[in-house]
Scaffold this motif. Structure first.
Motif, PDB file in Angstrom:
ATOM      1  N   ALA A  72       0.833  -1.208   0.000  1.00  0.00           N
ATOM      2  CA  ALA A  72       0.000   0.000   0.000  1.00  0.00           C
ATOM      3  C   ALA A  72       0.865   1.255   0.000  1.00  0.00           C
ATOM      4  O   ALA A  72       0.572   2.222  -0.729  1.00  0.00           O
ATOM      5  CB  ALA A  72      -0.926  -0.002   1.218  1.00  0.00           C
ATOM      6  N   ALA A  73       1.931   1.248   0.779  1.00  0.00           N
ATOM      7  CA  ALA A  73       2.824   2.413   0.831  1.00  0.00           C
ATOM      8  C   ALA A  73       3.505   2.638  -0.520  1.00  0.00           C
ATOM      9  O   ALA A  73       3.622   3.772  -0.983  1.00  0.00           O
ATOM     10  CB  ALA A  73       3.866   2.228   1.932  1.00  0.00           C
ATOM     11  N   ASN A  74       3.937   1.559  -1.141  1.00  0.00           N
ATOM     12  CA  ASN A  74       4.573   1.689  -2.458  1.00  0.00           C
ATOM     13  C   ASN A  74       3.586   2.177  -3.511  1.00  0.00           C
ATOM     14  O   ASN A  74       3.928   2.998  -4.359  1.00  0.00           O
ATOM     15  CB  ASN A  74       5.213   0.374  -2.892  1.00  0.00           C
ATOM     16  CG  ASN A  74       6.556   0.152  -2.235  1.00  0.00           C
ATOM     17  OD1 ASN A  74       7.275   1.090  -1.913  1.00  0.00           O
ATOM     18  ND2 ASN A  74       6.910  -1.094  -2.026  1.00  0.00           N
ATOM     19  N   ALA A  75       2.356   1.696  -3.438  1.00  0.00           N
ATOM     20  CA  ALA A  75       1.336   2.146  -4.392  1.00  0.00           C
ATOM     21  C   ALA A  75       1.061   3.637  -4.197  1.00  0.00           C
ATOM     22  O   ALA A  75       0.967   4.390  -5.178  1.00  0.00           O
ATOM     23  CB  ALA A  75       0.045   1.343  -4.211  1.00  0.00           C
ATOM     24  N   GLY A  76       0.959   4.073  -2.954  1.00  0.00           N
ATOM     25  CA  GLY A  76       0.749   5.493  -2.677  1.00  0.00           C
ATOM     26  C   GLY A  76       1.908   6.347  -3.154  1.00  0.00           C
ATOM     27  O   GLY A  76       1.716   7.435  -3.710  1.00  0.00           O
ATOM     28  N   ARG A  77       3.106   5.842  -2.949  1.00  0.00           N
ATOM     29  CA  ARG A  77       4.306   6.569  -3.389  1.00  0.00           C
ATOM     30  C   ARG A  77       4.321   6.706  -4.911  1.00  0.00           C
ATOM     31  O   ARG A  77       4.572   7.784  -5.446  1.00  0.00           O
ATOM     32  CB  ARG A  77       5.560   5.827  -2.917  1.00  0.00           C
ATOM     33  CG  ARG A  77       6.860   6.493  -3.303  1.00  0.00           C
ATOM     34  CD  ARG A  77       8.041   5.740  -2.698  1.00  0.00           C
ATOM     35  NE  ARG A  77       8.054   4.335  -3.027  1.00  0.00           N
ATOM     36  CZ  ARG A  77       8.701   3.814  -4.064  1.00  0.00           C
ATOM     37  NH1 ARG A  77       9.373   4.587  -4.881  1.00  0.00           N
ATOM     38  NH2 ARG A  77       8.679   2.519  -4.273  1.00  0.00           N
ATOM     39  N   HIS A  78       4.021   5.617  -5.610  1.00  0.00           N
ATOM     40  CA  HIS A  78       4.008   5.657  -7.078  1.00  0.00           C
ATOM     41  C   HIS A  78       2.911   6.587  -7.601  1.00  0.00           C
ATOM     42  O   HIS A  78       3.139   7.351  -8.540  1.00  0.00           O
ATOM     43  CB  HIS A  78       3.827   4.250  -7.663  1.00  0.00           C
ATOM     44  CG  HIS A  78       5.005   3.358  -7.457  1.00  0.00           C
ATOM     45  ND1 HIS A  78       6.266   3.648  -7.912  1.00  0.00           N
ATOM     46  CD2 HIS A  78       5.106   2.162  -6.815  1.00  0.00           C
ATOM     47  CE1 HIS A  78       7.098   2.685  -7.568  1.00  0.00           C
ATOM     48  NE2 HIS A  78       6.424   1.773  -6.893  1.00  0.00           N
ATOM     49  N   GLU A  79       1.740   6.523  -6.977  1.00  0.00           N
ATOM     50  CA  GLU A  79       0.619   7.372  -7.400  1.00  0.00           C
ATOM     51  C   GLU A  79       0.966   8.844  -7.201  1.00  0.00           C
ATOM     52  O   GLU A  79       0.734   9.676  -8.074  1.00  0.00           O
ATOM     53  CB  GLU A  79      -0.637   6.990  -6.600  1.00  0.00           C
ATOM     54  CG  GLU A  79      -1.894   7.740  -7.005  1.00  0.00           C
ATOM     55  CD  GLU A  79      -2.136   8.973  -6.154  1.00  0.00           C
ATOM     56  OE1 GLU A  79      -2.814   9.889  -6.647  1.00  0.00           O
ATOM     57  OE2 GLU A  79      -1.655   9.033  -5.009  1.00  0.00           O
ATOM     58  N   SER A  80       1.546   9.157  -6.069  1.00  0.00           N
ATOM     59  CA  SER A  80       1.919  10.542  -5.763  1.00  0.00           C
ATOM     60  C   SER A  80       3.008  11.038  -6.721  1.00  0.00           C
ATOM     61  O   SER A  80       2.940  12.168  -7.216  1.00  0.00           O
ATOM     62  CB  SER A  80       2.407  10.623  -4.315  1.00  0.00           C
ATOM     63  OG  SER A  80       2.760  11.935  -3.991  1.00  0.00           O
ATOM     64  N   ALA A  81       3.984  10.210  -6.981  1.00  0.00           N
ATOM     65  CA  ALA A  81       5.059  10.592  -7.898  1.00  0.00           C
ATOM     66  C   ALA A  81       4.513  10.818  -9.307  1.00  0.00           C
ATOM     67  O   ALA A  81       4.938  11.750 -10.012  1.00  0.00           O
ATOM     68  CB  ALA A  81       6.150   9.519  -7.907  1.00  0.00           C
ATOM     69  N   ALA A  82       3.551   9.999  -9.726  1.00  0.00           N
ATOM     70  CA  ALA A  82       2.956  10.161 -11.060  1.00  0.00           C
ATOM     71  C   ALA A  82       2.166  11.466 -11.130  1.00  0.00           C
ATOM     72  O   ALA A  82       2.244  12.191 -12.142  1.00  0.00           O
ATOM     73  CB  ALA A  82       2.047   8.969 -11.379  1.00  0.00           C
ATOM     74  N   ARG A  83       1.421  11.782 -10.071  1.00  0.00           N
ATOM     75  CA  ARG A  83       0.660  13.036 -10.050  1.00  0.00           C
ATOM     76  C   ARG A  83       1.606  14.237 -10.080  1.00  0.00           C
ATOM     77  O   ARG A  83       1.358  15.213 -10.786  1.00  0.00           O
ATOM     78  CB  ARG A  83      -0.232  13.102  -8.806  1.00  0.00           C
ATOM     79  CG  ARG A  83      -1.433  12.183  -8.904  1.00  0.00           C
ATOM     80  CD  ARG A  83      -2.330  12.262  -7.695  1.00  0.00           C
ATOM     81  NE  ARG A  83      -2.840  13.628  -7.514  1.00  0.00           N
ATOM     82  CZ  ARG A  83      -3.264  14.100  -6.355  1.00  0.00           C
ATOM     83  NH1 ARG A  83      -3.242  13.349  -5.284  1.00  0.00           N
ATOM     84  NH2 ARG A  83      -3.729  15.322  -6.278  1.00  0.00           N
TER      85      ARG A  83
END
Length: 146
Positions: A29-40
């Protein structure tokens, strides 16, 4: 005739595996949030750089400047969110690694226990087989003496 002894720490091993699974879920979940935030953040930065509007009036220039300032502020906020999510992902990785180490040490103990029990069972079976063979040999020897 099995003498299988239960692994005394089996309950703790199950608990450690559950903790490891939970830590793995938190890490995912933390990695998914990190990737989503970086993409945004990347998308916002790309959008900020693509502004090709040429103002016709002073009001339009002010509007473009205000929009760009707002976009830069949003990019900065997204950058802060990305850094925070990166920090959370690193913490989750450390927690998962610790949980994995705890589980692995118990798994090694369980494997050694299983090997010991298997060895003891084989030894007990060998004793029974030796006794049966000795008894059969003794009967055969008594039968040939008659």
């Amino acid at each position: 005739m099995s003498m299988t002894r239960a692994f005394a720490l089996d309950g703790l091993l199950r608990l450690r595996r559950l903790e490891q699974d939970e830590a793995a879920g938190s890490l995912a979940a933390a990695n998914a949030g990190r990737h989503e935030s970086a993409a945004r953040e990347a998308a916002a930065r790309a959008g900020l750089g693509e502004s090709l509007a040429t103002p016709d009036t002073l009001d339009a220039l002010h509007g473009i400047a205000a929009a760009r300032a707002s976009a830069r502020s949003m990019v900065a906020e997204l950058g802060a969110v990305t850094l925070e999510r990166q920090r959370r992902a690193e913490e989750a990785q450390q927690e998962y690694s610790a949980a994995r180490r705890n589980t692995l040490s118990l798994e090694k103990l369980a494997a050694r226990h299983a090997e010991t029990v298997a060895g003891e069972e084989l030894h007990a079976e060998q004793i029974v087989l030796d006794e049966l063979a000795g008894t059969a040999w003794q009967r055969q020897a008594e039968g040939t003496q008659r």
